[in-house]
Design a protein around this motif. Structure first.
Motif, PDB file in Angstrom:
ATOM      1  N   ALA A   3      -9.239  15.961  -4.805  1.00  8.11           N
ATOM      2  CA  ALA A   3      -9.019  15.270  -3.535  1.00  8.11           C
ATOM      3  C   ALA A   3      -8.228  13.986  -3.755  1.00  8.11           C
ATOM      4  O   ALA A   3      -7.323  13.653  -2.981  1.00  8.11           O
ATOM      5  N   VAL A   4      -8.551  13.275  -4.835  1.00 12.54           N
ATOM      6  CA  VAL A   4      -7.810  12.051  -5.172  1.00 12.54           C
ATOM      7  C   VAL A   4      -6.365  12.393  -5.532  1.00 12.54           C
ATOM      8  O   VAL A   4      -5.429  11.652  -5.207  1.00 12.54           O
ATOM      9  N   VAL A   5      -6.160  13.526  -6.190  1.00  9.39           N
ATOM     10  CA  VAL A   5      -4.815  13.948  -6.594  1.00  9.39           C
ATOM     11  C   VAL A   5      -3.922  14.201  -5.376  1.00  9.39           C
ATOM     12  O   VAL A   5      -2.753  13.773  -5.353  1.00  9.39           O
ATOM     13  N   ILE A   6      -4.452  14.883  -4.374  1.00  7.54           N
ATOM     14  CA  ILE A   6      -3.615  15.267  -3.232  1.00  7.54           C
ATOM     15  C   ILE A   6      -3.590  14.218  -2.127  1.00  7.54           C
ATOM     16  O   ILE A   6      -2.764  14.300  -1.215  1.00  7.54           O
ATOM     17  N   MET A   7      -4.468  13.228  -2.190  1.00 10.46           N
ATOM     18  CA  MET A   7      -4.548  12.243  -1.111  1.00 10.46           C
ATOM     19  C   MET A   7      -3.237  11.486  -0.864  1.00 10.46           C
ATOM     20  O   MET A   7      -2.836  11.304   0.292  1.00 10.46           O
ATOM     21  N   PRO A   8      -2.519  11.019  -1.901  1.00 17.20           N
ATOM     22  CA  PRO A   8      -1.248  10.325  -1.639  1.00 17.20           C
ATOM     23  C   PRO A   8      -0.246  11.183  -0.864  1.00 17.20           C
ATOM     24  O   PRO A   8       0.419  10.698   0.057  1.00 17.20           O
ATOM     25  N   ILE A  31       0.838  -1.207   0.000  1.00 22.33           N
ATOM     26  CA  ILE A  31       0.000   0.000   0.000  1.00 22.33           C
ATOM     27  C   ILE A  31       0.870   1.254   0.000  1.00 22.33           C
ATOM     28  O   ILE A  31       0.615   2.210  -0.746  1.00 22.33           O
ATOM     29  N   ARG A  32       1.912   1.259   0.828  1.00 25.85           N
ATOM     30  CA  ARG A  32       2.813   2.419   0.889  1.00 25.85           C
ATOM     31  C   ARG A  32       3.535   2.602  -0.452  1.00 25.85           C
ATOM     32  O   ARG A  32       3.751   3.732  -0.889  1.00 25.85           O
ATOM     33  N   PHE A  33       3.907   1.511  -1.082  1.00 30.79           N
ATOM     34  CA  PHE A  33       4.594   1.595  -2.372  1.00 30.79           C
ATOM     35  C   PHE A  33       3.701   2.243  -3.418  1.00 30.79           C
ATOM     36  O   PHE A  33       4.117   3.164  -4.136  1.00 30.79           O
ATOM     37  N   PHE A  34       2.442   1.803  -3.483  1.00 39.46           N
ATOM     38  CA  PHE A  34       1.531   2.362  -4.477  1.00 39.46           C
ATOM     39  C   PHE A  34       1.120   3.789  -4.119  1.00 39.46           C
ATOM     40  O   PHE A  34       0.909   4.613  -5.014  1.00 39.46           O
ATOM     41  N   THR A  35       1.028   4.090  -2.822  1.00 40.34           N
ATOM     42  CA  THR A  35       0.718   5.464  -2.415  1.00 40.34           C
ATOM     43  C   THR A  35       1.822   6.416  -2.855  1.00 40.34           C
ATOM     44  O   THR A  35       1.553   7.515  -3.364  1.00 40.34           O
ATOM     45  N   ALA A  36       3.072   6.003  -2.656  1.00 38.43           N
ATOM     46  CA  ALA A  36       4.205   6.833  -3.073  1.00 38.43           C
ATOM     47  C   ALA A  36       4.230   7.015  -4.581  1.00 38.43           C
ATOM     48  O   ALA A  36       4.546   8.103  -5.085  1.00 38.43           O
ATOM     49  N   ASN A  37       3.880   5.954  -5.321  1.00 40.39           N
ATOM     50  CA  ASN A  37       3.887   6.050  -6.782  1.00 40.39           C
ATOM     51  C   ASN A  37       2.721   6.865  -7.316  1.00 40.39           C
ATOM     52  O   ASN A  37       2.845   7.539  -8.345  1.00 40.39           O
ATOM     53  N   LEU A  38       1.585   6.814  -6.611  1.00 43.15           N
ATOM     54  CA  LEU A  38       0.440   7.619  -7.038  1.00 43.15           C
ATOM     55  C   LEU A  38       0.752   9.107  -6.997  1.00 43.15           C
ATOM     56  O   LEU A  38       0.247   9.884  -7.799  1.00 43.15           O
ATOM     57  N   ALA A  39       1.593   9.508  -6.033  1.00 39.54           N
ATOM     58  CA  ALA A  39       1.960  10.921  -5.913  1.00 39.54           C
ATOM     59  C   ALA A  39       2.741  11.412  -7.126  1.00 39.54           C
ATOM     60  O   ALA A  39       2.790  12.613  -7.393  1.00 39.54           O
ATOM     61  N   GLY A  40       3.367  10.486  -7.870  1.00 37.25           N
ATOM     62  CA  GLY A  40       4.163  10.881  -9.024  1.00 37.25           C
ATOM     63  C   GLY A  40       3.471  10.691 -10.365  1.00 37.25           C
ATOM     64  O   GLY A  40       4.062  10.979 -11.411  1.00 37.25           O
ATOM     65  N   ILE A  41       2.231  10.211 -10.349  1.00 36.73           N
ATOM     66  CA  ILE A  41       1.505   9.996 -11.604  1.00 36.73           C
ATOM     67  C   ILE A  41       1.098  11.346 -12.197  1.00 36.73           C
ATOM     68  O   ILE A  41       0.634  12.236 -11.467  1.00 36.73           O
ATOM     69  N   PRO A  42       1.235  11.536 -13.504  1.00 34.98           N
ATOM     70  CA  PRO A  42       0.806  12.799 -14.132  1.00 34.98           C
ATOM     71  C   PRO A  42      -0.653  13.091 -13.833  1.00 34.98           C
ATOM     72  O   PRO A  42      -1.500  12.190 -13.849  1.00 34.98           O
ATOM     73  N   SER A  43      -0.925  14.348 -13.548  1.00 28.11           N
ATOM     74  CA  SER A  43      -2.273  14.708 -13.113  1.00 28.11           C
ATOM     75  C   SER A  43      -3.319  14.501 -14.201  1.00 28.11           C
ATOM     76  O   SER A  43      -4.510  14.367 -13.896  1.00 28.11           O
ATOM     77  N   ILE A  44      -2.902  14.462 -15.457  1.00 23.65           N
ATOM     78  CA  ILE A  44      -3.877  14.251 -16.521  1.00 23.65           C
ATOM     79  C   ILE A  44      -4.508  12.866 -16.408  1.00 23.65           C
ATOM     80  O   ILE A  44      -5.669  12.661 -16.795  1.00 23.65           O
ATOM     81  N   ILE A  45      -3.779  11.893 -15.844  1.00 30.19           N
ATOM     82  CA  ILE A  45      -4.339  10.564 -15.615  1.00 30.19           C
ATOM     83  C   ILE A  45      -5.462  10.644 -14.590  1.00 30.19           C
ATOM     84  O   ILE A  45      -6.523  10.028 -14.742  1.00 30.19           O
ATOM     85  N   PHE A  46      -5.234  11.417 -13.529  1.00 31.91           N
ATOM     86  CA  PHE A  46      -6.291  11.632 -12.540  1.00 31.91           C
ATOM     87  C   PHE A  46      -7.480  12.341 -13.177  1.00 31.91           C
ATOM     88  O   PHE A  46      -8.637  12.063 -12.826  1.00 31.91           O
ATOM     89  N   GLY A  47      -7.197  13.261 -14.093  1.00 38.14           N
ATOM     90  CA  GLY A  47      -8.273  13.959 -14.777  1.00 38.14           C
ATOM     91  C   GLY A  47      -9.136  13.016 -15.598  1.00 38.14           C
ATOM     92  O   GLY A  47     -10.373  13.106 -15.580  1.00 38.14           O
ATOM     93  N   LEU A  48      -8.507  12.103 -16.328  1.00 37.95           N
ATOM     94  CA  LEU A  48      -9.265  11.117 -17.113  1.00 37.95           C
ATOM     95  C   LEU A  48     -10.076  10.201 -16.206  1.00 37.95           C
ATOM     96  O   LEU A  48     -11.226   9.864 -16.502  1.00 37.95           O
ATOM     97  N   PHE A  49      -9.469   9.790 -15.064  1.00 33.98           N
ATOM     98  CA  PHE A  49     -10.197   8.965 -14.100  1.00 33.98           C
ATOM     99  C   PHE A  49     -11.402   9.727 -13.560  1.00 33.98           C
ATOM    100  O   PHE A  49     -12.519   9.187 -13.473  1.00 33.98           O
ATOM    101  N   GLY A  50     -11.189  10.989 -13.156  1.00 34.85           N
ATOM    102  CA  GLY A  50     -12.283  11.785 -12.620  1.00 34.85           C
ATOM    103  C   GLY A  50     -13.387  11.992 -13.643  1.00 34.85           C
ATOM    104  O   GLY A  50     -14.581  11.953 -13.301  1.00 34.85           O
ATOM    105  N   PHE A  51     -13.003  12.211 -14.887  1.00 32.20           N
ATOM    106  CA  PHE A  51     -13.993  12.413 -15.952  1.00 32.20           C
ATOM    107  C   PHE A  51     -14.850  11.167 -16.147  1.00 32.20           C
ATOM    108  O   PHE A  51     -16.079  11.253 -16.254  1.00 32.20           O
TER     109      PHE A  51
END
Length: 294
Positions: free
Chosen positions: A157-162, A116-136
């Motif tokens: 909120a999903v973007v800043i949560m990690p 969980i910590r590994f994926f949380t750390a990696n989520l923080a580095g994902i380009p925000s446009i991916i979060f945008g597509l997910f949110g859309f």
């Protein structure tokens, strides 16, 4: 024998002198790098302020957007940005802090938590446009929120949560174990210890995480481009389309609407971020002083 001791002492002194020179060189390089970074930052901010203050007036700050941004001001955009920051932190902060509490104090420290910590750390580095597509797709299409303040706030909120989870975890782990042991020894439950002892002690670190999250919200464009919409008026409900300062700035520059108003918007954005950061920092210092006086 005396000569050998003299030579050994000479070597020790020479080694110390060499270490001191290396240390001074390293410190000099660090100071130069820090000064270079600060100078570049000041040049960028100075350039933006020089061009932006020419366009800033009370009318610009208090009037509505007209002709897609060529005329009028940015008052609705400022209000919508504050709405977005408030809702984003409202959605993300409680979940992030509770998740950090669970992972540090309640969960068994095994393989699952490491994953969980590994994926949380990696989520923080994902380009925000991916979060945008997910949110859309999720908030906008599946939940039917379309382009709205609610959809944009949930996505951000999903973007800043990690980031909030990691900073909250680090803050909780820095609390001395003696605090917890003393509270438990006095008869408090584990949950009471967390709420009344650990969280207040970790609050400066948690607040720093909130400041980072707040800065991310102010500067976000890609994730909001797909979810927040582009409404130029003040959002009167959660389902209204809106536009943040960063998104408005992006629109002005991308469509070549008004470079001058883009600089003015950037200036206002920087000033608001600085003011909110100063308020949050002052609040954190006040908490520290309060804890020291207890």
């Amino acid at each position: 024998m005396n000569q050998e001791r003299f030579l050994t002492k000479e070597k020790v002194l020479a080694n110390r002198a060499r270490q001191k020179r290396s240390q001074n060189t390293a410190f000099t390089l660090m100071y130069v790098a820090a000064a270079f970074a600060v100078i570049i930052l000041l040049l960028i901010i100075g350039y933006i302020f020089t061009n932006g203050f020419k366009e800033i007036s009370w009318e610009f700050l208090s009037s509505d957007i007209e002709d897609a941004g060529r005329e009028g001001g940015i008052f609705p955009v400022i209000i919508n940005t504050l709405y977005l920051v408030g809702l984003g932190l409202l959605f993300a902060a409680p979940i992030s802090v509770l998740a950090a509490i669970y992972m540090t104090e309640y969960a068994k420290q095994g393989v699952l938590i490491k994953i969980i910590r590994f994926f949380t750390a990696n989520l923080a580095g994902i380009p925000s446009i991916i979060f945008g597509l997910f949110g859309f797709m999720f908030f906008g299409k599946m939940l039917g929120w379309s382009w709205s303040l609610l959809s944009g706030s949930a996505t951000i909120a999903v973007v800043i949560m990690p980031t909030l989870i990691r900073t909250s975890e680090e803050a909780i782990m820095t609390v001395p174990s003696g605090y917890k042991e003393g509270s438990l020894a006095l008869g408090a439950t584990k949950w009471q210890t967390m709420i009344k002892v650990v969280i207040p002690a970790a609050s400066p670190g948690i607040i720093n995480g909130l400041i980072l999250g707040m800065g991310r919200i102010f500067g976000e464009t890609a994730a909001l481009y797909f979810t927040l919409g582009s409404g130029t008026g003040i959002a009167n409900s959660l389902m209204d389309s809106a536009r943040s300062l960063a998104l408005h700035l992006y629109t002005l520059v991308r469509e070549g609407i008004s470079v001058g108003k883009a600089y003015a918007t950037a200036t206002v954005l920087i000033i608001i971020v600085l003011i909110l950061n100063l308020i949050a920092s002052a609040f954190g210092r006040r908490i520290n002083r309060y804890k020291e006086n207890i």
